[in-house]
Every structure is written in C-alpha cells, then in structure tokens.
Write an enzyme that holds these catalytic residues in place. Structure first.
Site, PDB file in Angstrom:
ATOM      1  CG  HIS A   1      -0.259  -0.043   2.549  1.00  0.00           C
ATOM      2  ND1 HIS A   1       0.338   1.053   3.131  1.00  0.00           N
ATOM      3  CD2 HIS A   1      -0.090  -1.073   3.425  1.00  0.00           C
ATOM      4  CE1 HIS A   1       0.838   0.718   4.298  1.00  0.00           C
ATOM      5  NE2 HIS A   1       0.600  -0.579   4.518  1.00  0.00           N
TER       6      HIS A   1
ATOM      7  CB  CYS B   1       1.592  -3.703   5.339  1.00  0.00           C
ATOM      8  SG  CYS B   1       0.006  -4.487   5.630  1.00  0.00           S
TER       9      CYS B   1
END
Length: 410
Positions: free
Chosen positions: A116, A132
């Site tokens: 992301h 992440c």
C-alpha cells in the site's frame, strides 16, 4: 501494516446483474507480471515475462512484527481504502492524509497483509511497519495499474544481491540481517548471485572476502559490463571488465565475422588455426582478453570511455581498386599488415629469419631489410613504412574502414 477489512462490495457483485472489473487492463508493457519483495534490501521488484521491469524502494515490517516470508498473490485491489486500526475495534479511518494506507491497497494475504501507499514517505527504506509493505504514493499508484488479481508475489530474505546499474557496473550489496535470523553471508551466496549474470568465471575468490567485509549495506563494484560494436553493429552480448582487464565475447564476434574458432575445455583455450589463446567460457559465450582479441582479429579496436563501449572495425584492403585478402592488425596503436603476404601479393620475393627476426624484401635490383613487428611468429610492417620499402602508395580511408594501396607508387 496489518489490516482488518470488511469487503462489502463482494456481496453487491454476487447479486448485481451488471458485470464489471475493478482493475484496468494490464498494459502491454508488462507481460505476465510477477512481484518479488526482498526484506533485507527493502525492495520490491516487478518482473515482466521473467525479466526485471522495475525496482521500487519499500518499507517492510520491523523485527517484532515481521513481513511474512513465502509465496502469495494479489487477492484484492482497492482505490482510496479505509483503515481499521487493529487495536481500536470498530474505528474506521477514511481515505485521506490521516490514513496510513495511502490511496492504494493491494492485498496479498487474507485481509491482513498487503502492499500500500503511505502518509509517512520518510519511512521508505526502513523496517518499521507492522508487516505490510509500504511504497511511495506515486510508486504504488503506478504498480496498481501494472498488476492484476492473481499476480504472484514472493517475499524473500536474500542478504546478497547483484545488480547491473545504469553505468553497466556489476554491484554486489550485502544487506543487514534485520530480522536477526542468524544468516551468515558466504562466498557461495555471492557466487550464486554472480551466476545469475554469468560473472563467476571472471571474479576471483580473492575479491569475495573483501566484498563480505566491506560492503554491508553498501555497494561493492566487482565488474563492469560494456557494449561491443563490430563494424557499426552493436552485439547483444556485453563485454566484461574485471580488475583492469576487459574481456571480449570473441565467439559472438567470430559468428558475426564468420570466423572459425574452437574451444578446448581441458586447457581453457580457444584454437584459431595453429594458434591458441587463453579464454573464459560462460554458458555458450567464449571470452578472451582485449589484448588477445586484437591479435586474433584483422582490424583495429578503440575504447570509448565516455560511452562505455569497445568498437572493432574490420578493414577492407584494396590494391589498385580491387579488394585483396591481407591481414591487418593494430600494434602499439598503429596499423600494420602482414609483411610476407604483402610481398607475395606484389610479386616480391622475401626471406624471413625468425631466429634473427630479420625480414628481407628481394626486388629485381636490390634487397632491403624491412623493419617489422612480430605477432606470434609472423612479421608485420607498419603502414607508414610500406611506401619506402614496397614502393606502394598507402591511403587509409578511416570513415570507410578501407586501406587503399596503389602499386607502383605514383
């Protein structure tokens, strides 16, 4: 960063009569895309048909919340994602500057881990996330358009990477053991990476310990690739410069010039007629040093440092406007031709005494000792001496790569 997500639009799709795709078509520039995320180097590599397309810097999970290693795939894509803080049940952070996911989400495992954007661009290049993979916002928006559902994602832990930079330098980087897995970098690890670029035959074992000692999270240049141009044609195979020596892909040049060479594996030499030269073989490509390449080839070479390019020009020799077969070499920066072959073509008798290194040119009225240079056991005469000793006018037409001989000299 781990994410607990509620995907409401899936239910809508199941009952809607309208069929549509949330993702744009994969551009033609990227074929069969694949992603490799390497944790120690903090990089994401995008591949197109198994060829590296682009590399992006990323942030990965910190040691206490590591990015999980393994094989995954893109299972969800979302523009302007909401964030559900894992430690604040029920809270929703909508898309915007306060959202740590940025403006693109590519899920790779359940609803927890993904690739992301970020509202903390200064964190890129670090191990700081909750697992992440963070990217700069322009990078993740670009990647979002280049990959689709099902794109394979591999998360690796390779502490050694070899890359070819935009200057042709083969750079070894050894990255820190950021997850404290106890991995130790060995010569074999570096050799494995060098093998991906067919460089093992050129990099000596003596270099590797120094690379390991000095290059942790820094670049160590072990070789440099350069372009090879033959008669204005750039070859696909690159030359390789290592420790001050340039190696030329002689087998590719021989194929282009329709020369016959033979590789003798037990002696690691190439055979050209009765002569042999030491070489290095990588896959199907045979390399020789620049010095030996110049001996092997009839013509002259020039190194262009500003273009990182080695050029070779095979010269055509014309006698009274007719092309003749005459060996041309570059010796000490100057062009020379075979002294004996030129004598035969012009109808002179000659006598060559190898032990005394005396070449005599025998005419009808006199005999002359011609100053020569040796290549192997063959005498060569500089172009600048041909007029005086052979009575031949010489003109080197450099733009046309021709030597024009006029006999007798006007």
């Amino acid at each position: 960063m781990p994410l607990i997500r509620i995907i409401i639009f899936t239910i809508v799709l199941l009952f809607s009569p309208v069929t549509f795709s949330l993702a744009k078509q994969t551009p033609a520039a990227v074929v069969s895309p694949g992603i490799v995320i390497n944790v120690p180097s903090r990089t994401l590599e995008l591949y197109s048909a198994d060829q590296l397309f682009k590399e992006y810097p990323v942030a990965v999970g910190k040691s206490t919340t590591p990015t999980p290693l393994g094989n995954y795939s893109i299972i969800s894509k979302e523009v302007n994602p909401d964030w559900y803080p894992p430690d604040q049940n029920g809270r929703v952070v909508p898309s915007g500057p306060e959202n740590p996911l940025g403006y693109r989400w590519l899920g790779i495992w359940s609803t927890t881990y993904g690739i992301h954007g970020t509202n903390a661009p200064w964190s890129i290049g670090s191990a700081v996330s909750n697992g992440c993979i963070r990217m700069y916002e322009p990078d993740v928006e670009e990647l979002f358009e280049l990959v689709d559902y099902g794109t394979p994602v591999k998360v690796t832990y390779d502490r050694v990477k070899v890359k070819i930079d935009n200057q042709g330098q083969a750079v070894v980087r050894i990255y820190p053991d950021i997850y404290h897995l106890g991995s130790i970098v060995t010569n074999a690890d570096i050799r494995r990476q060098l093998g991906l670029y067919h460089l093992n035959g050129f990099v000596s074992n003596e270099i590797l310990p120094k690379v390991i000692d000095e290059s942790t999270d820094k670049a160590a240049v072990v070789a440099r690739l350069f372009s090879v141009v033959i008669n204005d044609q750039t070859l696909r195979e690159k030359g390789i410069a290592v420790e001050g020596t340039r190696y030329i892909p002689i087998s590719s040049i021989a194929e282009y010039l329709r020369m016959s060479i033979t590789w003798d594996d037990p002696t690691k030499t190439i055979q050209v007629g009765t002569r042999s030269f030491p070489g290095v073989i990588n896959g199907k490509i045979i390399y020789v040093s620049e010095a030996n390449a110049e001996v092997l080839l009839d013509g002259y070479s020039v190194w262009h440092s500003e273009d990182n390019c080695w050029t070779f020009s095979k010269l055509a020799v014309h006698l009274n406007n007719k092309q003749i077969d005459l060996k041309v070499k570059k010796i000490d920066g100057a062009l020379a031709v075979s002294a004996g072959a030129l004598a035969d073509i012009l109808g002179y008798s000659s006598n060559w005494d190898l032990s005394k290194q005396i070449f005599l040119l025998i005419g009808k009225k006199e005999m002359r000792q011609v100053p020569i240079k040796l290549i192997g056991s063959e005498p060569y005469v500089y172009l600048t001496n041909i007029n005086e000793f052979y009575n031949v006018h010489v003109y080197w037409n450099e733009p046309a790569n021709t030597i024009e001989l006029t006999y007798p000299a006007p």
